[in-house]
Structures are given as structure tokens and as C-alpha cells.
Design an enzyme around this catalytic site. Structure first.
Site, PDB file in Angstrom:
ATOM      1  N   HIS A   1      -1.030  10.707  -2.749  1.00 46.85           N
ATOM      2  CA  HIS A   1      -2.351  10.359  -2.232  1.00 46.85           C
ATOM      3  C   HIS A   1      -3.265  11.562  -2.051  1.00 46.85           C
ATOM      4  CE1 HIS A   1      -5.364   9.575   0.923  1.00 46.85           C
ATOM      5  NE2 HIS A   1      -5.461   8.388   0.342  1.00 46.85           N
TER       6      HIS A   1
ATOM      7  N   ASP B   1      -1.330   5.869  -5.760  1.00 47.68           N
ATOM      8  CA  ASP B   1      -2.388   6.815  -6.098  1.00 47.68           C
ATOM      9  C   ASP B   1      -1.945   7.721  -7.236  1.00 47.68           C
ATOM     10  OD1 ASP B   1      -4.100   6.298  -3.552  1.00 47.68           O
ATOM     11  OD2 ASP B   1      -2.093   6.705  -2.783  1.00 47.68           O
TER      12      ASP B   1
ATOM     13  N   GLU C   1      -4.530   3.508  -8.322  1.00 50.95           N
ATOM     14  CA  GLU C   1      -5.798   4.078  -7.865  1.00 50.95           C
ATOM     15  C   GLU C   1      -5.972   5.483  -8.442  1.00 50.95           C
ATOM     16  OE1 GLU C   1      -8.225   5.696  -3.982  1.00 50.95           O
ATOM     17  OE2 GLU C   1      -6.571   4.310  -3.639  1.00 50.95           O
TER      18      GLU C   1
ATOM     19  N   GLU D   1       0.556  -0.881  -4.773  1.00 49.06           N
ATOM     20  CA  GLU D   1      -0.606  -0.007  -4.897  1.00 49.06           C
ATOM     21  C   GLU D   1      -0.132   1.431  -4.753  1.00 49.06           C
ATOM     22  OE1 GLU D   1      -3.918   2.552  -3.410  1.00 49.06           O
ATOM     23  OE2 GLU D   1      -1.991   2.115  -2.467  1.00 49.06           O
TER      24      GLU D   1
ATOM     25  N   HIS E   1       0.834  -1.204   0.000  1.00 47.93           N
ATOM     26  CA  HIS E   1       0.000   0.000   0.000  1.00 47.93           C
ATOM     27  C   HIS E   1       0.873   1.262   0.000  1.00 47.93           C
ATOM     28  CE1 HIS E   1      -2.839   2.808   2.287  1.00 47.93           C
ATOM     29  NE2 HIS E   1      -3.458   2.559   1.145  1.00 47.93           N
ATOM     30  N   ARG E   2       0.857   1.963  -1.139  1.00 48.51           N
ATOM     31  CA  ARG E   2       1.703   3.156  -1.328  1.00 48.51           C
ATOM     32  C   ARG E   2       3.190   2.802  -1.185  1.00 48.51           C
ATOM     33  NH1 ARG E   2      -1.887   7.214   2.595  1.00 48.51           N
ATOM     34  NH2 ARG E   2      -3.898   6.387   1.949  1.00 48.51           N
TER      35      ARG E   2
ATOM     36  N   ASP F   1       0.388  -2.145   4.424  1.00 46.64           N
ATOM     37  CA  ASP F   1       1.526  -1.237   4.615  1.00 46.64           C
ATOM     38  C   ASP F   1       2.800  -2.008   4.962  1.00 46.64           C
ATOM     39  OD1 ASP F   1      -0.109   1.070   4.316  1.00 46.64           O
ATOM     40  OD2 ASP F   1      -0.616   1.054   6.447  1.00 46.64           O
TER      41      ASP F   1
ATOM     42  N   LYS G   1      -7.269   8.930  -8.302  1.00 48.33           N
ATOM     43  CA  LYS G   1      -7.762   9.813  -7.242  1.00 48.33           C
ATOM     44  C   LYS G   1      -8.593  10.933  -7.879  1.00 48.33           C
ATOM     45  CE  LYS G   1      -6.741   9.741  -3.418  1.00 48.33           C
ATOM     46  NZ  LYS G   1      -7.369   9.103  -2.239  1.00 48.33           N
TER      47      LYS G   1
END
Length: 245
Positions: free
Chosen positions: A51, A38, A111, A36, A9-10, A231, A113
């Protein structure tokens, strides 16, 4: 059983500043099989990885991403907020991340945004760049903006999409099929064993977010999910290794 996707995640956001090249590079060292991140757009139409819609939290600057040019964003420090050791980190372009993962067996979850800021032409732009890099089979596009994902699917039927959602949905697998989505990306508390099984029967994967607790990871694995967004990819990698022994 197909190997569980360990989706960072990120990037390795527990130990590096999120959505930076340092975080993306390090998560691969920690055992991530997917990343992953954004995606937003600059005022001059470049796709960048950050993000928040504003720059305050992770770039220590005023203003909105949408109002800055790519060069203006590149001057900002995207790492010091996390630790001074990361002062050299910058807001990456999508192409920088593509350069890292191309040729590697890594799933890339982008993702969009575009829930708060409606980025005009974002879907066309992201599809164009994915195709330019020949990464159609490696990318999955996700968003809370499901209308945007339908647009992406119409532009590029060959690129997978995933529906992000926070609250429980009624028969989410039927909804996914209707929108031609390949996967569901629910908040971890919106996942049930029955829905995961029903989704599998419909050919729809389930990748819950953001799961950092080992006990919650185990529960998700027992439910039969195909991937977990976390994370702490190293924790999940160790757990899955133990689980498959």
C-alpha cells in the site's frame, strides 16, 4: 438480485498483515468473494503488492518501493510489524496472487498506486500481465488517478475499471459512463441511495470502501450496492447470509 461481492480490503487485513499471501489466503477462508490489493512497481519493473509508497510501516525498512529491485524487496519482512507469527511473510508479486485466484470464482480489484509516484509504463505492464494469465474477466482496475484508468481502458477495453474517490461527486454515474468505467468505488460517506439507483440504471456498479461496522454494512446493503470493500470479510459474510435467509 445478484449476490453481493464481499471484497477483502488488502486481504484479511484485520487479522493478518495487509497485502501478504497470508492475508489473501485467509480472506478466502473467511468468505470473501473478492480481494482488493494495491499495486506498485519496483525499480526493475516488477509489479508488487504493497500500500504505502515507502517501506517504513509494513516492511520495517527505509526507502521507497520505486527505488528497490524486486529481489531487494523480497528480502524484507512484511509480517512482523503486525505480529511475530507472520515474520516469514514477504511483499508478494502480482503473479503470486494471480496463482492463488486463477481457477477460482474470485473478483480481483487491483488498485494502481500511481497518484504520488508516477510509475512510467505501469498501465502497459499491468495489462500485459493480466492478459498473460488470461484473467481479463476476473480483474477490475481501480485508482484515484482517473487519467491512468482511462489509459488502461484504451489499452484494454475488455478489462473493467473502477473510479476511486473520497468526496461526494456530482452525478458520479455520468462521470463513470464518460470514462467508460464499470464501477464506482467511493468512500463510504460519499454514497447515497439515489446515486446507487442512478448508477444501476446506467449499468455502473457501486462498491464502497472501507466498511467494517455491521450497521454501516446493513445501510449499504439497503442502499442497493453491488459490493462492499471491508477489512472484515467474515463479518460481512455472516451478515449477508443472515440477510438472505
Amino acid at each position: 438480485m445478484k449476490k453481493l461481492e464481499i471484497i477483502a480490503h488488502r486481504g484479511a487485513s484485520a487479522v493478518c498483515p495487509e497485502n501478504t499471501m497470508a492475508a489473501f489466503e485467509h480472506c478466502l477462508e473467511l468468505g470473501a468473494t473478492g480481494i482488493e490489493t494495491d499495486v506498485q512497481m519496483t525499480s526493475d519493473g516488477r509489479l508488487v503488492l504493497i500500500h504505502d509508497e515507502t517501506l517504513t510501516r509494513t516492511a520495517s525498512a527505509e526507502g521507497w518501493v520505486k527505488d528497490k529491485t524486486y529481489e531487494e524487496l523480497r528480502e524484507l519482512d512484511a509480517g512482523s510489524w503486525f505480529h511475530t507469527a507472520f515474520a516469514a511473510e514477504r511483499i508478494p508479486s502480482l503473479e503470486q496472487l494471480f496463482g492463488l485466484i486463477r481457477g477460482k470464482n474470485i473478483l480481483l480489484n487491483l488498485e494502481l498506486k500511481n497518484g504520488i509516484v508516477s510509475y512510467k509504463g505501469m498501465e502497459e505492464k499491468i495489462v500485459e500481465v493480466i492478459r498473460d494469465w488470461d484473467l481479463e474477466q476476473q480483474v477490475i482496475l481501480s485508482s484515484f488517478n482517473h487519467a491512468s484508468l482511462v489509459r488502461c481502458k484504451r489499452l484494454a477495453p475488455e478489462i473493467q475499471t473502477a473510479l476511486l474517490y473520497m468526496e461526494k461527486l456530482y452525478r458520479p454515474y455520468d462521470y463513470a459512463v464518460k470514462l467508460e468505467a464499470s464501477a464506482l468505488h467511493p468512500y463510504k460517506f460519499a454514497v447515497t441511495r439515489e446515486e446507487v439507483a442512478a448508477s444501476i440504471a446506467q449499468g455502473v456498479a457501486t462498491h464502497p470502501f472501507t466498511v467494517n461496522d455491521p450497521e454501516e454494512m446493513k445501510a449499504m446493503i439497503e442502499m442497493g450496492v453491488q459490493g462492499i470493500i471491508t477489512d472484515v470479510p467474515d463479518v460481512l459474510a455472516a451478515l449477508t447470509a443472515a440477510h438472505t435467509r
